[in-house]
Design a protein around this motif. Structure first.
Motif, mmCIF file in Angstrom:
data_model
loop_
_atom_site.group_PDB
_atom_site.id
_atom_site.type_symbol
_atom_site.label_atom_id
_atom_site.label_comp_id
_atom_site.label_asym_id
_atom_site.label_seq_id
_atom_site.Cartn_x
_atom_site.Cartn_y
_atom_site.Cartn_z
ATOM 1 N N THR A 1 6.434 50.773 64.453
ATOM 2 C CA THR A 1 7.206 49.860 65.326
ATOM 3 C C THR A 1 7.820 48.886 64.338
ATOM 4 N N LYS B 1 16.108 54.452 62.508
ATOM 5 C CA LYS B 1 16.392 55.219 63.596
ATOM 6 C C LYS B 1 15.564 56.577 63.462
ATOM 7 N N LYS C 1 11.156 50.486 63.355
ATOM 8 C CA LYS C 1 12.093 50.672 64.376
ATOM 9 C C LYS C 1 12.957 49.202 64.616
#
Length: 279
Positions: free
Chosen positions: A28, A36, A31
């Protein structure tokens, strides 16, 4: 510290390091910082200590990944998130994952992190690019983050030495993967999937190893097994050297084992790393 204890230390520390690849907190964080997809997150996060380097640098230092897999992520990653931004979040995310998976990690870090920092500073960085880049990062104020960072630096120290030994034996990254599979360290399908090679490329590398007498009908020969065993033994010997700065490395190892056992649930077994469960 002998080679056997160095190998045990790897088994005890690697599960703590690998939360950065498998834990949800770390995926997480990659991201949210702008990276990506999983592989851009992997190459970007692990490679960030080197700076905004080329794909060729990642190919050379990470070793064993298909160049096309690397080049789909690097150098594009640095346009989505700078190495500095990635470094700000990767250790914090790893510390959160460690605290969730093993609530006693703060007590472990209080004593283990300073000892492991001593080991990091005692290690030789010559020829070890990933280790040296991680060694030179600022020591985090958070003890758990500092623990993860020291473990990560020493993990890359071991890995850099291992790569040097593999290349010294004239093995390409793909051939090293094929030989590891042939001796039973890691399943071929795991390496094909995680490293990005095609079956045709894998078969060509197997033929090359067979030509050297290391494989026969896809199975490792005695010579192949012997070569792999020598590389692993020497890897352990090289990894052991910096731990000799400690008076009681066995006590450090024992302090890390409970956390390693708890963190084992954060990664798959078997795994592409070839790591067995500790204990």
């Amino acid at each position: 510290m002998d080679a056997m204890l160095a190998r045990d230390m790897w088994k005890a520390t690697e599960p703590l390091h690998t939360v950065t690849y498998f834990a949800e907190e770390c995926r997480t964080a990659n991201k949210e910082v702008g990276l990506k997809g999983y592989w851009m997150g992997y190459f970007g996060s692990r490679g960030a200590p080197l700076g905004a380097v080329s794909a060729g640098t990642i190919e050379a230092t990470f070793f064993g990944f298909h160049p096309a897999r690397v080049r789909r992520a690097i150098p594009d990653a640095w346009g989505f998130a700078s190495p500095e931004a990635i470094l700000r979040v990767r250790g914090e995310a790893a510390a959160r994952a460690l605290r969730r998976a093993f609530p006693g990690i703060d007590d472990v870090a209080a004593t283990a992190a300073p000892q492991l920092r001593e080991v990091v500073l005692a290690a030789d960085g010559a020829g070890r690019a990933l280790f040296a880049a991680n060694r030179d990062l600022p020591v985090p104020e958070d003890p758990v983050e500092a623990l993860w960072q020291a473990i990560t630096a020493l993990r890359e120290h071991r890995g850099d030495g291992h790569v040097a030994l593999l290349t010294g034996e004239g093995l390409t990254g793909l051939e090293a993967n094929v030989l590891a599979s042939a001796v039973g360290t890691v399943k071929a399908e795991w390496l094909l999937e995680s490293r990005g090679w095609s079956q045709e490329e894998w078969d060509e590398a197997a033929d090359a190893l067979a030509g050297r007498g290391l494989l026969e009908q896809g199975e490792a020969t005695d010579e192949g097994r012997g070569l792999r065993a020598r590389i692993e033994r020497r890897t352990d010997e090289l990894a052991a050297s910096p731990y000799r700065v400690l008076d009681e490395p066995e006590a450090l190892y024992e302090s890390l084992v409970p956390a390693a056992k708890a963190l084992a649930d954060e990664m798959p077994f078997p795994n592409p790393i070839g790591l067995p469960r500790v204990g």
